[in-house]
Write an enzyme that holds these catalytic residues in place. Sequence first.
Site, PDB file in Angstrom:
ATOM      1  N   PRO A  12       8.186   1.915   2.619  1.00 17.25           N
ATOM      2  CA  PRO A  12       9.128   0.935   3.132  1.00 17.25           C
ATOM      3  C   PRO A  12       9.100  -0.414   2.422  1.00 17.25           C
ATOM      4  CG  PRO A  12       7.378   1.338   4.713  1.00 17.25           C
ATOM      5  CD  PRO A  12       7.249   2.378   3.641  1.00 17.25           C
ATOM      6  N   ASN A  13      10.297  -0.917   2.216  1.00 18.74           N
ATOM      7  CA  ASN A  13      10.579  -2.248   1.659  1.00 18.74           C
ATOM      8  C   ASN A  13      10.388  -2.320   0.146  1.00 18.74           C
ATOM      9  OD1 ASN A  13      11.279  -3.567   4.169  1.00 18.74           O
ATOM     10  ND2 ASN A  13       9.115  -3.331   4.699  1.00 18.74           N
ATOM     11  N   ARG A  20      12.534 -10.194  -3.860  1.00 17.46           N
ATOM     12  CA  ARG A  20      11.858 -11.065  -2.898  1.00 17.46           C
ATOM     13  C   ARG A  20      10.362 -11.093  -3.227  1.00 17.46           C
ATOM     14  NH1 ARG A  20      13.997 -10.681   2.347  1.00 17.46           N
ATOM     15  NH2 ARG A  20      12.275 -12.039   2.911  1.00 17.46           N
ATOM     16  N   TYR A  25       4.520  -9.464  -5.589  1.00 17.50           N
ATOM     17  CA  TYR A  25       4.853  -8.118  -6.060  1.00 17.50           C
ATOM     18  C   TYR A  25       5.462  -8.069  -7.464  1.00 17.50           C
ATOM     19  CZ  TYR A  25       3.915  -6.972  -1.198  1.00 17.50           C
ATOM     20  OH  TYR A  25       3.316  -6.831   0.013  1.00 17.50           O
ATOM     21  N   ASN A  76       2.899   5.257  -3.349  1.00 20.15           N
ATOM     22  CA  ASN A  76       2.668   3.925  -2.790  1.00 20.15           C
ATOM     23  C   ASN A  76       3.285   3.949  -1.396  1.00 20.15           C
ATOM     24  OD1 ASN A  76       2.529   1.325  -1.959  1.00 20.15           O
ATOM     25  ND2 ASN A  76       3.301   0.421  -3.850  1.00 20.15           N
ATOM     26  N   ALA A  79       3.423  -0.256   3.693  1.00 20.07           N
ATOM     27  CA  ALA A  79       2.748  -0.604   4.958  1.00 20.07           C
ATOM     28  C   ALA A  79       2.179   0.628   5.676  1.00 20.07           C
ATOM     29  CB  ALA A  79       3.708  -1.354   5.874  1.00 20.07           C
ATOM     30  N   HIS A  82      -1.646   1.664   5.852  1.00 20.16           N
ATOM     31  CA  HIS A  82      -2.615   1.114   6.802  1.00 20.16           C
ATOM     32  C   HIS A  82      -2.441   1.666   8.215  1.00 20.16           C
ATOM     33  CE1 HIS A  82      -2.840  -1.495   3.361  1.00 20.16           C
ATOM     34  NE2 HIS A  82      -1.624  -1.950   3.575  1.00 20.16           N
ATOM     35  N   ASP A  89      -1.961  13.445   6.887  1.00 25.29           N
ATOM     36  CA  ASP A  89      -1.969  14.884   7.201  1.00 25.29           C
ATOM     37  C   ASP A  89      -1.057  15.654   6.249  1.00 25.29           C
ATOM     38  OD1 ASP A  89      -3.754  14.483   9.242  1.00 25.29           O
ATOM     39  OD2 ASP A  89      -2.279  14.633  10.855  1.00 25.29           O
ATOM     40  N   GLU A 100      -3.018   7.240  -5.353  1.00 26.00           N
ATOM     41  CA  GLU A 100      -2.483   6.157  -4.519  1.00 26.00           C
ATOM     42  C   GLU A 100      -2.349   4.903  -5.381  1.00 26.00           C
ATOM     43  OE1 GLU A 100      -5.097   5.451  -1.191  1.00 26.00           O
ATOM     44  OE2 GLU A 100      -4.079   3.569  -0.643  1.00 26.00           O
ATOM     45  N   HIS A 102      -1.068   0.740  -5.446  1.00 23.04           N
ATOM     46  CA  HIS A 102      -0.578  -0.488  -4.806  1.00 23.04           C
ATOM     47  C   HIS A 102      -0.330  -1.524  -5.877  1.00 23.04           C
ATOM     48  CE1 HIS A 102      -1.337   1.143  -0.912  1.00 23.04           C
ATOM     49  NE2 HIS A 102      -2.512   1.554  -1.352  1.00 23.04           N
ATOM     50  N   SER A 104      -0.158  -4.805  -5.407  1.00 18.41           N
ATOM     51  CA  SER A 104      -1.085  -5.915  -5.164  1.00 18.41           C
ATOM     52  C   SER A 104      -2.492  -5.364  -4.938  1.00 18.41           C
ATOM     53  CB  SER A 104      -0.627  -6.721  -3.942  1.00 18.41           C
ATOM     54  OG  SER A 104      -0.668  -5.908  -2.781  1.00 18.41           O
ATOM     55  N   ARG A 109      -6.326  -9.321   0.043  1.00 21.40           N
ATOM     56  CA  ARG A 109      -5.310  -9.815   0.982  1.00 21.40           C
ATOM     57  C   ARG A 109      -5.832  -9.777   2.426  1.00 21.40           C
ATOM     58  NH1 ARG A 109       0.354  -7.296  -0.398  1.00 21.40           N
ATOM     59  NH2 ARG A 109       0.940  -9.037   0.960  1.00 21.40           N
ATOM     60  N   ARG A 113      -4.995  -5.066   5.622  1.00 20.38           N
ATOM     61  CA  ARG A 113      -4.586  -4.267   4.459  1.00 20.38           C
ATOM     62  C   ARG A 113      -5.789  -3.619   3.762  1.00 20.38           C
ATOM     63  NH1 ARG A 113       0.897  -5.848   3.651  1.00 20.38           N
ATOM     64  NH2 ARG A 113       1.203  -7.996   4.310  1.00 20.38           N
TER      65      ARG A 113
HETATM   66  O1  CA2 Z   1       0.711  -3.789  -2.878  1.00 14.40           O
HETATM   67  C1  CA2 Z   1       1.394  -2.818  -2.526  1.00 14.40           C
HETATM   68  O2  CA2 Z   1       1.951  -2.054  -3.306  1.00 14.40           O
HETATM   69  C2  CA2 Z   1       1.612  -2.561  -1.019  1.00 14.40           C
HETATM   70  O3  CA2 Z   1       1.609  -1.144  -0.819  1.00 14.40           O
HETATM   71  C3  CA2 Z   1       2.984  -3.134  -0.706  1.00 14.40           C
HETATM   72  C4  CA2 Z   1       3.335  -3.105   0.779  1.00 14.40           C
HETATM   73  C5  CA2 Z   1       2.205  -3.677   1.625  1.00 14.40           C
HETATM   74  O4  CA2 Z   1       2.501  -3.511   3.004  1.00 14.40           O
HETATM   75  C6  CA2 Z   1       0.865  -3.025   1.312  1.00 14.40           C
HETATM   76  O5  CA2 Z   1      -0.145  -3.646   2.088  1.00 14.40           O
HETATM   77  C7  CA2 Z   1       0.523  -3.170  -0.160  1.00 14.40           C
HETATM   78  C8  CA2 Z   1       4.597  -3.913   1.041  1.00 14.40           C
HETATM   79  C9  CA2 Z   1       5.784  -3.508   0.236  1.00 14.40           C
HETATM   80  C10 CA2 Z   1       6.863  -4.511   0.496  1.00 14.40           C
HETATM   81  O6  CA2 Z   1       7.509  -4.763  -0.709  1.00 14.40           O
HETATM   82  C11 CA2 Z   1       8.273  -5.881  -0.795  1.00 14.40           C
HETATM   83  C12 CA2 Z   1       8.765  -6.169  -2.037  1.00 14.40           C
HETATM   84  C13 CA2 Z   1       9.532  -7.293  -2.203  1.00 14.40           C
HETATM   85  C14 CA2 Z   1       9.824  -8.111  -1.116  1.00 14.40           C
HETATM   86  C15 CA2 Z   1       9.328  -7.819   0.124  1.00 14.40           C
HETATM   87  C16 CA2 Z   1       8.545  -6.682   0.294  1.00 14.40           C
END
Ligand code: CA2
Length: 146
Positions: A12-13, A20, A25, A76, A79, A82, A89, A100, A102, A104, A109, A113
């Site tokens: 997601p996202n 953003r 990121y 990846n 969210a 976590h 599963d 896996e 990520h 970041s 963080r 996370r």
């Molecule tokens: O660091 C990563 O790749 C994460 O998987 C990214 C997730 C975060 O919840 C994990 O803890 C670490 C968040 C992805 C959201 O991506 C965005 C990208 C641009 C703007 C807003 C969110």
Amino acid sequence: MTAPMIHILNGPNLNLLGHREPEIYGTETLGDIAEACQALGAELGLDVLCRQTNHEGAMVEMIHEARERAQGIIINPAAYTHTSVAILDALQAFAGPVIEVHLSNIHKREAFRHHSYISRRADAVIAGCGGQGYLLALRRMAVLLG
Ligand code: CA2
């Protein structure tokens, strides 16, 4: 011989990448990352399919589809990393290597996370390398499947 198929699954996202929060990121979009992965996959002799979903159940179904069609998964889960036992599963039922990724460094963080359900199944974890992490994962996948 046909090239091994790698599914790169994004949670997601991640469709917002590059638009953003570039300070966390980076400035690459998910499309840019997918393009770079396709190009490296061609060099390494891997077929690459990149997918993204904002829904947990859809991610589970993408992993089920990978069981039928892919030799390796790079994921990846964003969210869901976590929170999701369902995604863990589904990955446990996948026979091939799982890496896996990520963007970041999740350990630098917030405390929530620091724990990943997915790492229990992952053969490798790459964090904090930005979009390059997917390319490193592909290189490792080529070794694991070689
Ligand atoms: O660091 C990563 O790749 C994460 O998987 C990214 C997730 C975060 O919840 C994990 O803890 C670490 C968040 C992805 C959201 O991506 C965005 C990208 C641009 C703007 C807003 C969110």
